[in-house]
Design a protein around this motif. Structure first.
Motif, PDB file in Angstrom:
ATOM      1  N   SER A 103     -13.309  15.983  10.101  1.00 24.38           N
ATOM      2  CA  SER A 103     -12.946  14.609   9.653  1.00 24.38           C
ATOM      3  C   SER A 103     -11.891  13.907  10.228  1.00 24.38           C
ATOM      4  O   SER A 103     -10.774  14.442  10.261  1.00 24.38           O
ATOM      5  CB  SER A 103     -13.076  14.847   8.009  1.00 24.38           C
ATOM      6  N   VAL A 104     -11.769  12.482  10.649  1.00 25.74           N
ATOM      7  CA  VAL A 104     -10.885  12.001  11.061  1.00 25.74           C
ATOM      8  C   VAL A 104     -10.729  10.698  10.309  1.00 25.74           C
ATOM      9  O   VAL A 104     -11.523   9.729  10.347  1.00 25.74           O
ATOM     10  CB  VAL A 104     -11.102  11.523  12.763  1.00 25.74           C
ATOM     11  N   GLU A 105      -9.204  10.670   9.686  1.00 27.59           N
ATOM     12  CA  GLU A 105      -9.344   9.114   8.727  1.00 27.59           C
ATOM     13  C   GLU A 105      -8.474   8.543   9.530  1.00 27.59           C
ATOM     14  O   GLU A 105      -7.229   9.019   9.737  1.00 27.59           O
ATOM     15  CB  GLU A 105      -8.547   9.866   7.473  1.00 27.59           C
ATOM     16  N   VAL A 106      -8.727   7.230   9.818  1.00 29.03           N
ATOM     17  CA  VAL A 106      -7.639   6.461  10.614  1.00 29.03           C
ATOM     18  C   VAL A 106      -6.882   5.576   9.548  1.00 29.03           C
ATOM     19  O   VAL A 106      -7.199   5.308   8.392  1.00 29.03           O
ATOM     20  CB  VAL A 106      -8.668   5.301  11.222  1.00 29.03           C
ATOM     21  N   LYS A 107      -5.701   5.850   9.602  1.00 28.65           N
ATOM     22  CA  LYS A 107      -4.420   5.642   8.861  1.00 28.65           C
ATOM     23  C   LYS A 107      -4.465   4.055   8.828  1.00 28.65           C
ATOM     24  O   LYS A 107      -4.300   3.553   7.258  1.00 28.65           O
ATOM     25  CB  LYS A 107      -3.222   5.710   9.392  1.00 28.65           C
ATOM     26  N   GLU A 108      -4.584   3.053   9.682  1.00 30.35           N
ATOM     27  CA  GLU A 108      -4.919   1.798   9.573  1.00 30.35           C
ATOM     28  C   GLU A 108      -6.233   1.182   9.942  1.00 30.35           C
ATOM     29  O   GLU A 108      -6.276   0.779  11.139  1.00 30.35           O
ATOM     30  CB  GLU A 108      -3.781   0.907  10.107  1.00 30.35           C
ATOM     31  N   PRO A 109      -7.243   1.392   9.138  1.00 27.66           N
ATOM     32  CA  PRO A 109      -8.652   1.209   9.775  1.00 27.66           C
ATOM     33  C   PRO A 109      -8.854  -0.185  10.154  1.00 27.66           C
ATOM     34  O   PRO A 109      -9.469  -0.625  11.064  1.00 27.66           O
ATOM     35  CB  PRO A 109      -9.574   1.654   8.653  1.00 27.66           C
ATOM     36  N   GLU A 110      -8.199  -1.221   9.597  1.00 27.50           N
ATOM     37  CA  GLU A 110      -8.579  -2.571  10.042  1.00 27.50           C
ATOM     38  C   GLU A 110      -8.269  -2.930  11.299  1.00 27.50           C
ATOM     39  O   GLU A 110      -8.783  -3.607  12.140  1.00 27.50           O
ATOM     40  CB  GLU A 110      -7.914  -3.691   8.910  1.00 27.50           C
ATOM     41  N   GLY A 111      -7.130  -2.323  11.951  1.00 27.99           N
ATOM     42  CA  GLY A 111      -6.710  -2.596  13.371  1.00 27.99           C
ATOM     43  C   GLY A 111      -7.052  -1.575  14.213  1.00 27.99           C
ATOM     44  O   GLY A 111      -7.245  -1.854  15.444  1.00 27.99           O
ATOM     45  N   MET A 112      -7.424  -0.318  13.733  1.00 39.33           N
ATOM     46  CA  MET A 112      -7.478   1.002  14.658  1.00 39.33           C
ATOM     47  C   MET A 112      -8.997   1.444  14.778  1.00 39.33           C
ATOM     48  O   MET A 112      -9.334   1.931  15.559  1.00 39.33           O
ATOM     49  CB  MET A 112      -6.571   1.979  14.615  1.00 39.33           C
ATOM     50  N   PHE A 113      -9.742   1.389  13.632  1.00 42.52           N
ATOM     51  CA  PHE A 113     -10.795   1.791  13.582  1.00 42.52           C
ATOM     52  C   PHE A 113     -12.026   1.630  14.698  1.00 42.52           C
ATOM     53  O   PHE A 113     -12.449   2.619  15.365  1.00 42.52           O
ATOM     54  CB  PHE A 113     -11.536   1.595  12.106  1.00 42.52           C
ATOM     55  N   GLY A 114     -12.040   0.380  14.874  1.00 36.98           N
ATOM     56  CA  GLY A 114     -13.121   0.101  15.918  1.00 36.98           C
ATOM     57  C   GLY A 114     -12.497   0.749  17.449  1.00 36.98           C
ATOM     58  O   GLY A 114     -13.215   1.155  18.153  1.00 36.98           O
ATOM     59  N   LYS A 115     -11.286   0.542  17.462  1.00 38.43           N
ATOM     60  CA  LYS A 115     -10.777   1.151  18.768  1.00 38.43           C
ATOM     61  C   LYS A 115     -10.967   2.511  18.975  1.00 38.43           C
ATOM     62  O   LYS A 115     -11.233   3.120  19.908  1.00 38.43           O
ATOM     63  CB  LYS A 115      -9.459   0.628  18.841  1.00 38.43           C
ATOM     64  N   ILE A 116     -10.646   3.227  17.891  1.00 38.32           N
ATOM     65  CA  ILE A 116     -10.998   4.847  17.845  1.00 38.32           C
ATOM     66  C   ILE A 116     -12.554   5.374  18.200  1.00 38.32           C
ATOM     67  O   ILE A 116     -12.780   5.990  18.973  1.00 38.32           O
ATOM     68  CB  ILE A 116     -10.345   5.432  16.813  1.00 38.32           C
ATOM     69  N   VAL A 117     -13.128   4.501  17.299  1.00 39.95           N
ATOM     70  CA  VAL A 117     -14.744   4.591  17.399  1.00 39.95           C
ATOM     71  C   VAL A 117     -15.120   4.358  18.780  1.00 39.95           C
ATOM     72  O   VAL A 117     -16.167   5.421  19.145  1.00 39.95           O
ATOM     73  CB  VAL A 117     -15.502   3.839  16.315  1.00 39.95           C
ATOM     74  N   ALA A 118     -14.774   3.337  19.552  1.00 38.46           N
ATOM     75  CA  ALA A 118     -15.355   3.262  20.698  1.00 38.46           C
ATOM     76  C   ALA A 118     -14.872   4.135  21.800  1.00 38.46           C
ATOM     77  O   ALA A 118     -15.466   4.539  22.811  1.00 38.46           O
ATOM     78  CB  ALA A 118     -14.714   1.648  21.204  1.00 38.46           C
ATOM     79  N   ALA A 119     -13.527   4.885  21.714  1.00 39.04           N
ATOM     80  CA  ALA A 119     -12.990   5.633  22.462  1.00 39.04           C
ATOM     81  C   ALA A 119     -13.407   7.145  22.368  1.00 39.04           C
ATOM     82  O   ALA A 119     -13.450   7.833  23.345  1.00 39.04           O
ATOM     83  CB  ALA A 119     -11.276   5.733  22.357  1.00 39.04           C
ATOM     84  N   LEU A 120     -13.805   7.472  21.204  1.00 35.74           N
ATOM     85  CA  LEU A 120     -14.284   8.922  20.889  1.00 35.74           C
ATOM     86  C   LEU A 120     -15.431   9.422  21.661  1.00 35.74           C
ATOM     87  O   LEU A 120     -15.448  10.531  22.381  1.00 35.74           O
ATOM     88  CB  LEU A 120     -14.516   9.227  19.548  1.00 35.74           C
ATOM     89  N   PRO A 121     -16.541   8.691  21.894  1.00 32.75           N
ATOM     90  CA  PRO A 121     -17.659   9.277  22.877  1.00 32.75           C
ATOM     91  C   PRO A 121     -17.036   9.532  24.410  1.00 32.75           C
ATOM     92  O   PRO A 121     -17.315  10.612  24.854  1.00 32.75           O
ATOM     93  CB  PRO A 121     -18.542   8.291  22.921  1.00 32.75           C
ATOM     94  N   ARG A 122     -16.262   8.746  24.903  1.00 28.82           N
ATOM     95  CA  ARG A 122     -15.523   8.846  26.362  1.00 28.82           C
ATOM     96  C   ARG A 122     -14.692  10.366  25.993  1.00 28.82           C
ATOM     97  O   ARG A 122     -14.703  11.100  26.804  1.00 28.82           O
ATOM     98  CB  ARG A 122     -14.902   7.757  26.703  1.00 28.82           C
ATOM     99  N   LEU A 123     -14.030  10.125  25.094  1.00 25.07           N
ATOM    100  CA  LEU A 123     -12.854  11.425  24.967  1.00 25.07           C
ATOM    101  C   LEU A 123     -13.498  12.722  24.616  1.00 25.07           C
ATOM    102  O   LEU A 123     -12.990  13.579  25.243  1.00 25.07           O
ATOM    103  CB  LEU A 123     -11.996  11.279  23.737  1.00 25.07           C
ATOM    104  N   LEU A 124     -14.627  12.700  23.920  1.00 26.92           N
ATOM    105  CA  LEU A 124     -15.320  13.916  23.525  1.00 26.92           C
ATOM    106  C   LEU A 124     -16.438  14.534  24.505  1.00 26.92           C
ATOM    107  O   LEU A 124     -16.890  15.503  24.401  1.00 26.92           O
ATOM    108  CB  LEU A 124     -16.179  13.770  22.155  1.00 26.92           C
ATOM    109  N   ALA A 125     -16.486  13.608  25.502  1.00 24.72           N
ATOM    110  CA  ALA A 125     -17.815  13.808  26.417  1.00 24.72           C
ATOM    111  C   ALA A 125     -17.680  15.133  27.327  1.00 24.72           C
ATOM    112  O   ALA A 125     -18.496  15.749  27.720  1.00 24.72           O
ATOM    113  CB  ALA A 125     -17.943  12.758  27.414  1.00 24.72           C
ATOM    114  N   ASN A 126     -16.389  15.478  27.667  1.00 29.11           N
ATOM    115  CA  ASN A 126     -16.056  16.715  28.615  1.00 29.11           C
ATOM    116  C   ASN A 126     -15.427  17.826  27.898  1.00 29.11           C
ATOM    117  O   ASN A 126     -14.887  18.844  28.653  1.00 29.11           O
ATOM    118  CB  ASN A 126     -15.275  16.182  29.619  1.00 29.11           C
ATOM    119  N   ILE A 127     -15.553  17.937  26.481  1.00 26.23           N
ATOM    120  CA  ILE A 127     -14.917  19.105  26.004  1.00 26.23           C
ATOM    121  C   ILE A 127     -16.093  20.200  25.465  1.00 26.23           C
ATOM    122  O   ILE A 127     -17.009  19.403  24.901  1.00 26.23           O
ATOM    123  CB  ILE A 127     -13.820  18.716  24.786  1.00 26.23           C
TER     124      ILE A 127
END
Length: 160
Positions: A103-127
């Motif tokens: 479970s990943v809780e974004v500390k400031e979701p208004e500014g970062m939630f969309g950015k982190i959600v968009a980056a996670l599939p790329r980040l998790l693809a090769n692990i």
């Protein structure tokens, strides 16, 4: 005094149109429905929101919050790999692996939630799919912006 006008496009389920119209009305936002073209089945409705930049931004943020959090299911054969659900609190990403969930809780979701959600599939693809690898990878990338919780799954899940 001139007010900057903004146009936003939002795609919603047909059952959500009255809710969007009511929400937009409270912010003095004009709502226009984009006409459907072709013979595709009606599964979504496209709306154009027109109003001040501040009001349009507020309505878009509220609509995004209503979608809830993000689920990324890395298990083989998962019916849906990546989806938003109101069963998960907005600002939280749940990553399901073979051996648990992170479970990943974004500390400031208004500014970062969309950015982190968009980056996670790329980040998790090769692990490898395991809660420790997933948690470590996210922690390395976003340690100051998220709170991570790991949960082991005792055995194979049933009933999903």
């Amino acid at each position: 005094m001139s007010t900057s006008m903004q146009t936003e496009v939002v795609i919603v389920d047909p059952s959500e149109v009255p809710t969007v119209q009511a929400l937009a009305g409270t912010y003095s936002i004009e709502v226009q429905q984009v006409p459907r073209r072709g013979i595709e089945p009606v599964t979504t409705v496209t709306l154009v929101l027109i109003g001040s930049a501040t009001a349009a931004g507020a309505v878009m943020h509220i609509l995004d919050q209503r979608k809830g959090g993000q689920v990324i299911d890395l298990r083989p054969g998962a019916p849906k790999a990546i989806y938003r659900t109101s069963d998960v609190v907005y600002g939280t990403v749940v990553i399901v692996t073979d051996d648990g969930a992170v479970s990943v809780e974004v500390k400031e979701p208004e500014g970062m939630f969309g950015k982190i959600v968009a980056a996670l599939p790329r980040l998790l693809a090769n692990i490898p799919s395991g809660i420790d690898k997933v948690a470590d990878t996210i922690s390395r990338e976003y340690s100051d912006q998220v709170v991570i919780e790991r949960r082991q799954i005792a055995g194979p899940e049933s009933g999903e």
